[in-house]
Design an enzyme around this catalytic site. Structure first.
Site, PDB file in Angstrom:
ATOM      1  N   TYR A 110      -6.986  16.632  -8.565  1.00  0.00           N
ATOM      2  CA  TYR A 110      -6.361  15.571  -9.348  1.00  0.00           C
ATOM      3  C   TYR A 110      -5.243  16.110 -10.242  1.00  0.00           C
ATOM      4  O   TYR A 110      -4.121  15.588 -10.245  1.00  0.00           O
ATOM      5  CB  TYR A 110      -7.408  14.855 -10.198  1.00  0.00           C
ATOM      6  CG  TYR A 110      -6.814  13.838 -11.150  1.00  0.00           C
ATOM      7  CD1 TYR A 110      -6.437  12.579 -10.690  1.00  0.00           C
ATOM      8  CD2 TYR A 110      -6.607  14.140 -12.490  1.00  0.00           C
ATOM      9  CE1 TYR A 110      -5.872  11.644 -11.550  1.00  0.00           C
ATOM     10  CE2 TYR A 110      -6.050  13.223 -13.357  1.00  0.00           C
ATOM     11  CZ  TYR A 110      -5.683  11.975 -12.892  1.00  0.00           C
ATOM     12  OH  TYR A 110      -5.111  11.062 -13.748  1.00  0.00           O
ATOM     13  N   LYS A 162      -0.975  15.431 -10.189  1.00  0.00           N
ATOM     14  CA  LYS A 162      -0.194  14.847 -11.276  1.00  0.00           C
ATOM     15  C   LYS A 162       0.888  15.805 -11.765  1.00  0.00           C
ATOM     16  O   LYS A 162       1.981  15.373 -12.162  1.00  0.00           O
ATOM     17  CB  LYS A 162      -1.124  14.451 -12.426  1.00  0.00           C
ATOM     18  CG  LYS A 162      -1.995  13.235 -12.134  1.00  0.00           C
ATOM     19  CD  LYS A 162      -1.172  11.982 -11.897  1.00  0.00           C
ATOM     20  CE  LYS A 162      -2.031  10.725 -11.845  1.00  0.00           C
ATOM     21  NZ  LYS A 162      -1.222   9.512 -11.588  1.00  0.00           N
ATOM     22  N   ASP A 176       0.876  -1.172   0.000  1.00  0.00           N
ATOM     23  CA  ASP A 176       0.000   0.000   0.000  1.00  0.00           C
ATOM     24  C   ASP A 176       0.910   1.217   0.000  1.00  0.00           C
ATOM     25  O   ASP A 176       1.662   1.445   0.967  1.00  0.00           O
ATOM     26  CB  ASP A 176      -0.898  -0.015   1.236  1.00  0.00           C
ATOM     27  CG  ASP A 176      -1.843   1.181   1.308  1.00  0.00           C
ATOM     28  OD1 ASP A 176      -1.630   2.166   0.577  1.00  0.00           O
ATOM     29  OD2 ASP A 176      -2.783   1.137   2.118  1.00  0.00           O
ATOM     30  N   THR A 221     -11.052   3.138 -17.655  1.00  0.00           N
ATOM     31  CA  THR A 221     -10.725   2.482 -16.397  1.00  0.00           C
ATOM     32  C   THR A 221     -11.811   2.813 -15.385  1.00  0.00           C
ATOM     33  O   THR A 221     -12.764   3.530 -15.698  1.00  0.00           O
ATOM     34  CB  THR A 221      -9.365   2.958 -15.865  1.00  0.00           C
ATOM     35  OG1 THR A 221      -9.445   4.354 -15.545  1.00  0.00           O
ATOM     36  CG2 THR A 221      -8.270   2.744 -16.886  1.00  0.00           C
ATOM     37  N   ASN A 275       2.439   3.237 -10.479  1.00  0.00           N
ATOM     38  CA  ASN A 275       1.147   3.346 -11.149  1.00  0.00           C
ATOM     39  C   ASN A 275      -0.023   3.530 -10.196  1.00  0.00           C
ATOM     40  O   ASN A 275      -1.097   3.980 -10.604  1.00  0.00           O
ATOM     41  CB  ASN A 275       0.921   2.075 -11.989  1.00  0.00           C
ATOM     42  CG  ASN A 275      -0.513   1.922 -12.433  1.00  0.00           C
ATOM     43  OD1 ASN A 275      -0.964   2.561 -13.394  1.00  0.00           O
ATOM     44  ND2 ASN A 275      -1.275   1.079 -11.737  1.00  0.00           N
TER      45      ASN A 275
END
Length: 251
Positions: free
Chosen positions: A175, A179, A65, A210, A92
């Protein structure tokens, strides 16, 4: 212990989606793949699926984790005991879908700080935790590779262009900044590890279908291609770059 000539790759968050496809494609190339997932059963089930798909036993489950340093340290110790080195690390792992409903995509003025912290915990701090834990093993490789899964949305130049490809995307306070921060971290790791021969790059898989983006126009298998290419770069390959399957992406 694997054969010395077989390269060893670890992929985080690999029990589904793009990570699963990256793991499968690396296994198809003959690598021993350590499929890392938070839950033991989920990881073991994914390993069995890959073994059935490619007929290889060279896929192993690893419980990890990225937000739990204890499990990360334990995973690094397990890999050291089994294999003594690591050749490829693919960062990932992403937050599970139930944890990031629409809050991850709110504009900065209404950004939920708990969601913002959680996204940075996985997308930035988790990458640091995992990378630093496995760096001693990557330094034992004769050609270490680190690939960080980013997003084209993280491009500052593309996102700020008034007539650019993302001009219709609403402002985002969680988000996308997470990134973008990961991209910056990628550059700094590449600068630090250049002399060690470890190549570090960020991958833009594109808008894949996804759990986080069910309506994505491309498959997870296609999204995995750029990460696999960066994971298998030769010694003269780039480092400190941002790439999609179409080539280099502007920061």
């Amino acid at each position: 212990m694997v054969h010395p000539s077989r390269r060893i790759a670890l992929v985080t968050g690999a029990n589904r989606g793009i990570g699963f496809e990256i793991a499968g494609q690396l296994a198809d190339l003959g690598m021993t793949v350590l499929l890392a997932a938070r839950g033991g059963p989920a990881g073991r089930h994914a390993v069995e699926r890959l073994r059935l798909r490619n007929g290889s036993r060279a896929v192993e489950p690893v419980t990890l984790d990225v937000t739990d340093p204890t499990t990360v340290r334990a995973a690094a110790a397990t890999v050291a005991d089994r294999h003594s080195r690591l050749d490829v690390l693919v960062n990932n792992a992403a937050m599970p879908e139930p944890a990031v409903p629409g809050r991850a995509y709110h504009p900065p003025s209404s950004c939920d700080l708990d969601t913002l912290r959680a996204l940075f915990e996985t997308n930035l701090f988790g990458v640091v935790t995992v990378t630093n834990a496995f760096l001693p093993l990557l330094r034992r490789s004769d050609g270490g590779r680190i690939v960080n899964l980013s997003s084209g949305l993280a491009s500052l130049s593309a996102m700020s262009a008034e007539e650019g490809p993302f001009s219709s995307i609403p402002p985002n306070g969680a988000y996308i900044p997470a990134k973008t921060a990961l991209n910056s971290l990628t550059v700094q790791y590449s600068r630090e590890l250049r002399e060690a021969g470890i190549l570090v790059n960020a991958a833009d898989p594109g808008p894949c279908a996804t759990g986080l983006n069910p309506t994505g126009p491309r498959s997870a298998a296609r999204g995995a291609l750029v990460a696999v290419r960066l994971a298998t770069l030769g010694p003269d390959g780039p480092s400190g770059g941002f790439f999609s399957d179409q080539g280099q992406v502007a920061w």
